[in-house]
Structure formats: structure tokens, C-alpha cells
Design an enzyme around this catalytic site. Structure first.
Site, PDB file in Angstrom:
ATOM      1  N   SER A 105       0.847  -1.201   0.000  1.00  0.00           N
ATOM      2  CA  SER A 105       0.000   0.000   0.000  1.00  0.00           C
ATOM      3  C   SER A 105       0.877   1.242   0.000  1.00  0.00           C
ATOM      4  CB  SER A 105      -0.925  -0.003   1.218  1.00  0.00           C
ATOM      5  OG  SER A 105      -1.755  -1.140   1.196  1.00  0.00           O
ATOM      6  N   LYS A 180      -6.620   1.862  -3.553  1.00  0.00           N
ATOM      7  CA  LYS A 180      -6.471   1.076  -2.319  1.00  0.00           C
ATOM      8  C   LYS A 180      -6.524   1.988  -1.096  1.00  0.00           C
ATOM      9  CE  LYS A 180      -5.606  -2.039   0.720  1.00  0.00           C
ATOM     10  NZ  LYS A 180      -4.340  -2.749   0.877  1.00  0.00           N
ATOM     11  N   LYS A 249      -1.411   4.732   8.259  1.00  0.00           N
ATOM     12  CA  LYS A 249      -0.584   5.038   7.090  1.00  0.00           C
ATOM     13  C   LYS A 249      -1.424   5.125   5.829  1.00  0.00           C
ATOM     14  CE  LYS A 249       1.115   1.912   4.817  1.00  0.00           C
ATOM     15  NZ  LYS A 249       0.773   1.133   3.597  1.00  0.00           N
TER      16      LYS A 249
END
Length: 306
Positions: A105, A180, A249
Site C-alpha cells: 500500500s 487502495k 498510514k
């Protein structure tokens, strides 16, 4: 299907992904944790690498048709690959024609910049992050979104289908990492919102499990109410399998993308701030995503765990 694959990053997701991939193609693996390498290498079709750049003048990527990265963030991707112009880096060893697939990611802008640098060495790169968590990784039922040139996506497709049941090309390089991050932000909003609703109901005197049962037959249901909150929060397991630091994050990446486009998404900002505060409050090394319920309980005095 390519002849050789190097897979770097053997965490909670990487391990089952390698197991499934090795059923279709030989895989050489590396991770910073030697125990993780040893665990992966016990699977048929998997061999261990001593370093990302392995062998006398021949890097792990130099002998591979494809290099797959399943790493936590863009900073780690940059650290592992290195600069294509730096002698001794993995990026400098990969031969022209190699395909690099970043399945972690990472930040969309960083992905685009890295792909540009690799392209100068005639190395292709696509981003192909996954959704579904460890359970879907184990059964090769991941949802995979991919960004990059169509020809590179089609080249990667047999590998991606070995790890997931839903594989979709979503646009140019970086677009999958953008999607994502946005998906994870929406998921976090759903989780935080559901926990706040249940907390309010419990404070009023409603039973959390009864509320959850009714919500899951009503319009307020979402993936968190249907899958996460019952077993992981109400039953007190707190084992969604996706860490709160990684959640923060990812949703920060999504918020940064939004603000870079001149938007001011107030709901997203509130969710990101809530999750950051929860992470700071929990004070654990790597709390599970579901443990934001513990933070909410401390803040409100309402414990949903039964």
C-alpha cells in the site's frame, strides 16, 4: 506465466500469497526477518535468498522475470529497491525487461515517480495492491486492483490470478495505490462510525449485540458491522489481522491525495485524526485495527466488549 519470480516481503499477507503463487511458478523469497524466510522456504516451489541482491554480480531481480514487492510503505519500497542509478542496488541489478509489481500500500505519487525512474532502465512497473486481509490471502481470494500500462498488466495477470479471484485494471501507474488508499479510508470511516453508533446505543441502554444484529439486516450495515465488530470487538478477540499503524498510514495517504487535489474532506479528516489519536493513546507497539474500540471505551466509559 513467467519462468522465475522473486517475492520480497513475507509478513502477514506475504506468506500466504507466496504459498499460493508457488503452486504455479517457482518463487525465490527474501525478507528482513530470517525466520520469515525460513517459514516461506518450507513450502514446495519456494527457495530462500540471502539478500535482495543475491549472487556474484547477479541480483535477486537480475535472474527473475518478475519481482513482486509486498512491503509496508513507499519508504520501505525505496529502501529495498534503491535508486536505479546506484551501483549495488536491487534496482540497478534488475535486467531490462523485468516487471516489478508493488503489491503493498504505497503512496500513489511515490509509485509514479519510481515507475518513471525504472522505465529509464527499460524496467516495467505496475502497482497491484490487495484487499481482503489474511483470510482471503490464505485462500487465494484476494481482491486485486492494478495500475499501469495495459500490456504490463496483462503480463502480470497470470501471477495476480494465482493470488486473487477478483483482478481489475483500474488505470495508469499509481491509480491502484490511490484506489487502495481510498478504499481503506472508506473502510476506516465505516468502522469508526459503527463503533460510535454502538457506543451511543449502549450508553442509552441498548444491547450492543442486539443492535449489531438489527443493523446487519438494515441500511446501516457495512463490512465492519458484518465481519469485524462481532467477533473482534464484542467477543473481545481484537484480531482483525490488520494493524492500526498500517491503517493510519493508508488513510493518511488517502487524505494527502485528497488535499493535494484541492479538496477538504471533513469526514475523512475527522476519521484520520480519530485513528491517529487512538494509535497514540493505545501505546502499544503494533495494535490491531479493531483496538480503536479500546480507545473509544477509555474516552467514553462505555465498553462494548462482552
Amino acid at each position: 506465466m513467467p519462468d522465475t519470480v522473486t517475492f520480497i516481503g513475507l509478513g502477514t499477507m506475504g506468506q500466504p500469497m507466496v504459498r499460493n503463487l508457488a503452486r504455479s511458478v517457482p518463487v525465490a523469497v527474501y525478507d528482513a526477518d530470517p525466520d520469515a524466510i525460513a517459514a516461506a522456504a518450507r513450502n514446495d516451489g519456494v527457495t530462500a535468498l540471502a539478500s535482495p541482491v543475491d549472487g556474484a554480480g547477479a541480483g535477486a531481480g537480475a535472474g527473475a522475470d518478475t519481482v513482486i514487492l509486498m512491503l509496508p510503505n513507499s519508504a520501505v519500497v525505496e529502501r529495498v529497491l534503491g535508486d536505479p542509478g546506484t551501483p549495488g542496488s536491487l534496482a540497478s541489478h534488475v535486467r531490462p525487461g523485468t516487471l516489478v509489481i508493488d503489491m503493498g500500500s504505497s503512496a500513489p505519487r511515490a509509485t509514479q515517480e519510481l515507475a518513471d525512474r525504472l522505465r529509464e532502465r527499460q524496467v516495467a512497473m505496475i502497482d497491484a495492491p490487495v484487499s481482503g486481509g489474511p483470510r482471503k490471502a490464505a485462500t487465494a481470494e484476494l481482491t486485486i486492483m492494478a495500475g499501469g500500462p495495459v500490456a504490463d498488466y496483462e503480463r502480470a495477470l497470470p501471477l495476480l490470478r494465482a493470488m486473487g479471484t477478483s483482478v481489475t485494471h483500474v488505470g495508469p501507474t499509481g491509480s491502484a495505490h490511490a484506489l487502495k488508499a481510498l478504499n481503506n479510508l472508506l473502510s476506516a470511516i465505516g468502522l469508526v462510525g459503527a463503533l460510535e453508533v454502538l457506543t451511543t446505543g449502549a450508553k442509552f441502554g441498548l444491547d450492543p449485540r442486539t443492535m449489531l444484529d438489527v443493523i446487519n439486516r438494515s441500511t446501516g450495515r457495512n463490512q465492519s458491522t458484518e465481519v469485524k465488530i462481532g467477533p473482534e470487538v464484542l467477543d473481545g478477540r481484537f484480531q482483525v489481522g490488520f494493524s492500526l499503524p498500517l491503517t493510519v498510514k493508508d488513510i493518511t495517504n488517502a487524505l494527502d491525495l485528497s488535499t493535494s487535489l484541492g479538496l477538504s474532506p471533513t469526514v475523512s479528516q475527522a476519521c484520520v485524526q480519530f485513528c491517529r489519536t487512538a494509535l497514540a493513546d493505545l501505546g502499544e507497539e503494533n495494535p490491531d485495527q479493531s483496538e480503536i474500540a479500546r480507545h473509544l471505551a477509555k474516552a467514553t466509559g462505555v465498553d462494548l466488549t462482552r
